[in-house]
Write a protein that holds these residues in place. Structure first.
Motif, short mmCIF file in Angstrom:
data_model
loop_
_atom_site.label_atom_id
_atom_site.label_comp_id
_atom_site.label_asym_id
_atom_site.label_seq_id
_atom_site.Cartn_x
_atom_site.Cartn_y
_atom_site.Cartn_z
N GLY A 1 0.81 -1.21 0.00
CA GLY A 1 0.00 0.00 0.00
C GLY A 1 0.84 1.26 0.00
N GLY A 2 0.23 2.35 -0.39
CA GLY A 2 0.92 3.62 -0.45
C GLY A 2 1.04 4.28 0.91
N ASP A 3 1.81 5.37 0.96
CA ASP A 3 1.94 6.14 2.19
C ASP A 3 0.59 6.68 2.66
OD1 ASP A 3 1.75 9.04 0.88
OD2 ASP A 3 3.12 7.87 -0.34
N TRP A 4 -0.35 6.88 1.72
CA TRP A 4 -1.67 7.40 2.09
C TRP A 4 -2.46 6.44 2.97
CZ3 TRP A 4 -0.46 5.79 -2.89
CH2 TRP A 4 -1.17 4.68 -3.39
N ALA A 5 -2.05 5.15 2.99
CA ALA A 5 -2.74 4.17 3.85
C ALA A 5 -2.50 4.46 5.32
CB ALA A 5 -2.27 2.76 3.51
N ARG A 6 -1.55 5.31 5.61
CA ARG A 6 -1.19 5.63 6.98
C ARG A 6 -2.39 6.09 7.81
NH1 ARG A 6 -1.54 9.62 10.12
NH2 ARG A 6 0.08 10.33 11.56
N SER A 7 -3.23 6.94 7.26
CA SER A 7 -4.37 7.45 8.01
C SER A 7 -5.37 6.36 8.34
CB SER A 7 -5.06 8.57 7.23
OG SER A 7 -4.21 9.68 7.10
N GLU A 8 -5.70 5.55 7.36
CA GLU A 8 -6.65 4.47 7.58
C GLU A 8 -6.10 3.47 8.59
OE1 GLU A 8 -9.18 1.15 4.99
OE2 GLU A 8 -7.35 2.01 4.16
N ILE A 9 -4.83 3.13 8.47
CA ILE A 9 -4.22 2.16 9.37
C ILE A 9 -4.13 2.72 10.79
CG2 ILE A 9 -2.05 1.00 9.89
CD1 ILE A 9 -1.73 0.63 6.82
N ALA A 10 -3.75 4.01 10.90
CA ALA A 10 -3.62 4.63 12.22
C ALA A 10 -4.94 4.68 12.97
CB ALA A 10 -3.05 6.03 12.08
N ALA A 11 -6.04 4.71 12.23
CA ALA A 11 -7.37 4.78 12.85
C ALA A 11 -8.01 3.40 13.03
CB ALA A 11 -8.28 5.66 12.00
N SER A 12 -7.29 2.35 12.67
CA SER A 12 -7.86 1.00 12.70
C SER A 12 -7.54 0.28 14.01
CB SER A 12 -7.31 0.18 11.52
OG SER A 12 -5.96 -0.19 11.77
N PRO A 13 -8.21 -0.83 14.28
CA PRO A 13 -7.96 -1.60 15.51
C PRO A 13 -6.56 -2.19 15.58
CG PRO A 13 -10.09 -2.17 14.54
CD PRO A 13 -9.36 -1.35 13.53
N ILE A 14 -5.88 -2.34 14.44
CA ILE A 14 -4.55 -2.96 14.43
C ILE A 14 -3.42 -1.94 14.48
CG2 ILE A 14 -5.42 -4.96 13.14
CD1 ILE A 14 -3.90 -3.74 10.67
N ALA A 15 -3.73 -0.67 14.69
CA ALA A 15 -2.73 0.40 14.60
C ALA A 15 -1.47 0.12 15.39
CB ALA A 15 -3.36 1.72 15.03
N SER A 16 -1.60 -0.38 16.60
CA SER A 16 -0.43 -0.60 17.45
C SER A 16 0.41 -1.79 17.03
CB SER A 16 -0.88 -0.79 18.90
OG SER A 16 -1.69 -1.95 19.03
N SER A 17 -0.09 -2.58 16.08
CA SER A 17 0.61 -3.79 15.66
C SER A 17 1.31 -3.63 14.31
CB SER A 17 -0.39 -4.95 15.53
OG SER A 17 -1.11 -5.12 16.73
N VAL A 18 1.25 -2.44 13.73
CA VAL A 18 1.67 -2.26 12.34
C VAL A 18 3.03 -1.59 12.20
CG1 VAL A 18 1.09 -1.07 10.18
CG2 VAL A 18 -0.68 -2.25 11.48
N ASN A 19 3.76 -2.02 11.19
CA ASN A 19 4.96 -1.32 10.76
C ASN A 19 5.01 -1.42 9.24
OD1 ASN A 19 7.37 0.13 10.78
ND2 ASN A 19 8.25 -1.09 12.44
N VAL A 20 6.03 -0.82 8.63
CA VAL A 20 6.15 -0.86 7.18
C VAL A 20 7.60 -1.08 6.79
CG1 VAL A 20 6.43 1.65 6.94
CG2 VAL A 20 5.48 0.32 5.04
N ALA A 21 7.80 -1.82 5.71
CA ALA A 21 9.14 -2.12 5.20
C ALA A 21 9.17 -1.79 3.71
CB ALA A 21 9.46 -3.60 5.42
N PRO A 22 10.36 -1.70 3.13
CA PRO A 22 10.44 -1.50 1.68
C PRO A 22 9.83 -2.69 0.94
CG PRO A 22 12.57 -1.10 2.71
CD PRO A 22 11.70 -1.75 3.75
N LEU A 23 9.39 -2.48 -0.27
CA LEU A 23 8.89 -3.58 -1.07
C LEU A 23 10.00 -4.60 -1.29
CD1 LEU A 23 6.81 -1.75 -3.85
CD2 LEU A 23 5.98 -2.79 -1.73
N PRO A 24 9.66 -5.89 -1.33
CA PRO A 24 10.68 -6.89 -1.62
C PRO A 24 11.22 -6.73 -3.03
CG PRO A 24 8.49 -7.87 -1.69
CD PRO A 24 8.32 -6.48 -1.16
#
Length: 442
Positions: free
Chosen positions: A293-316
């Motif tokens: 997903g793009g950087d814009w997914a940040r808002s949706e993810i930050a507001a979701s129930p899994i927010a505290s469990s998430v991180n992001v890495a470069p694409l493989p």
């Protein structure tokens, strides 16, 4: 810093759904007069910053209401230099923006300054609707070197630059740390390859199948998924001259096969499941461990129930590292009646000062190099720097003069390849043939 609300930013990025339709494109082309195209290859002979007492009333058109607060702040600063230039900010929702712009383009009544995206850029520029920035660059008022090269390339046609990038998006691998731990799988790293990704996806799916959880979610949007793997495989969507499809190459086929294999291995939900529930919803509901997903997914993810469990890495990485980059640009109407004032605003919005202000206020990831620090720090515990570091190998979103025509063929044909109901090679052969027919008409 608050990046755009998920509705505003996500809507703006659904590029495959928001393009001007083929009939709309024909209407725009038909509406172009012979003299309106004079600015497609030449700009005003020179640009000089207007006198501070220049008086004008100009319109600045855009589609994202969530950015208006930051833009209003920009205009306050602009008016300190040009107090007599009144800027009317015209916000039209994404769903209506392109229809409205098409009508205005056909009658040469476009806003003085307006937003343009990559998929529609060539259409407007090639039909003389957009003023080149050649004179502004020659005058030293704008330096394209201040922006990512791939973005500058996105708004360049036949060697002529038209748009000034205002923001950008790259694609990352969002992942749920808790699901990785539950499955006993190591989390993604910057050295991951396709093989690492596929192994993790299938392993997590197997170990967490009783909970209905998948290792990854495919998603069928070119910008976030298959354009990236095509580039990573060394393939292309378009030939370098933009006149032929790249879908019939072996490397491009490999980039598509990646997703077919992922679904076949049950590392991802099926095509039917993805049709019923969008990729982002699988991820934010905790039913998929990885999401491209793009950087814009940040808002949706930050507001979701899994927010505290998430991180992001470069694409493989495939044969190489690659990510799609896209960003909106500010362009001046070629037939505008207040072009000098519009160019002055374009120059100001392109400045480090203005872009830093937008970035600090959370409106965007600004395109001006060195102004993105606020974004990188905006979600503590999540490595958003990933989206900035990927700039070094970013490739422009594939576009042509009538992007919508061949996007429609992608949407119609590729699902059969992803689902495995039709061989990838046969699907891509058909897609290349239809795409070449559309490109030949541009």
């Amino acid at each position: 810093m608050q990046i755009l609300s998920s509705g505003g930013r996500a809507t703006r990025r659904r590029l495959l759904l928001g393009f001007m339709g083929v009939l709309g494109t024909a209407a725009l082309v038909a509406g172009c007069s012979a003299n309106s195209g004079s600015s497609t290859t030449t700009a005003s002979s020179s640009y000089t910053a207007p006198d501070k007492n220049l008086s004008a009333n100009i319109t600045y058109a855009l589609w994202d209401q969530t950015q208006k607060k930051a833009i209003d702040a920009n205009i306050v600063e602009f008016n300190k230099a040009y107090p007599k230039i009144k800027v009317n900010v015209d916000v039209t929702p994404w769903t209506d923006y392109w229809t409205k712009l098409q009508t205005e383009a056909s009658s040469n009544t476009l806003p003085d300054l307006f937003w343009l995206n990559g998929p529609n850029f060539q259409l407007y520029a090639s039909n003389g609707k957009v003023e080149p920035i050649t004179s502004v660059v020659k005058a030293g008022a704008i330096d394209p070197a201040n922006y990512p090269k791939a973005l500058d390339a996105l708004y360049t046609l036949n060697g002529v630059e038209y748009g000034v990038p205002k923001d950008f998006d790259t694609i990352g691998l969002w992942y749920n740390k808790d699901l990785f731990q539950k499955a006993g799988v190591s989390v993604p790293t910057s050295s991951w390859t396709w093989a690492d990704f596929n192994t993790a996806a299938s392993t997590i799916s197997q170990k967490l199948s009783k909970d209905g959880i998948y290792g990854a979610v495919a998603g069928m949007d070119g910008q976030t998924t298959y354009y990236n793997t095509i580039f990573q495989a060394g393939g292309s969507v378009l030939a370098s001259d933009g006149k032929k499809s790249g879908y019939d190459s072996a490397a491009t086929q490999k980039g598509i096969q990646f997703w077919t294999d992922l679904i076949a291995s049950k590392g991802s939900p099926t095509m039917q499941q993805l049709t019923d529930t969008a990729a982002d919803q699988w991820f934010v509901s905790g039913k998929a461990a990885m999401y491209w997903g793009g950087d814009w997914a940040r808002s949706e993810i930050a507001a979701s129930p899994i927010a505290s469990s998430v991180n992001v890495a470069p694409l493989p990485a495939g044969e190489k590292k690659a990510t799609v980059i896209h960003g909106v640009s500010n362009v001046v109407a070629a037939a505008g009646k207040h072009k000098q004032a519009a160019q002055a605003l374009q120059v100001f919005l392109a400045s480090k000062k203005a872009q830093q202000q937008q970035g600090d206020m959370g409106a965007i990831i600004p395109a001006f190099n060195g102004t993105q620090a606020a974004f990188a720090k905006s979600l503590p515990g999540v490595d958003l720097q990933v989206f900035l570091d990927e700039l070094v190998y970013a490739q422009p979103l594939p576009t042509s003069k009538n992007t919508a025509a061949w996007n429609a063929f992608e949407a119609a044909l590729l699902p059969d390849a992803f689902s495995g109901s039709k061989p990838v090679a046969a699907t891509l052969k058909d897609l290349a043939t239809q795409m070449n027919g559309a490109l030949a008409k541009e």
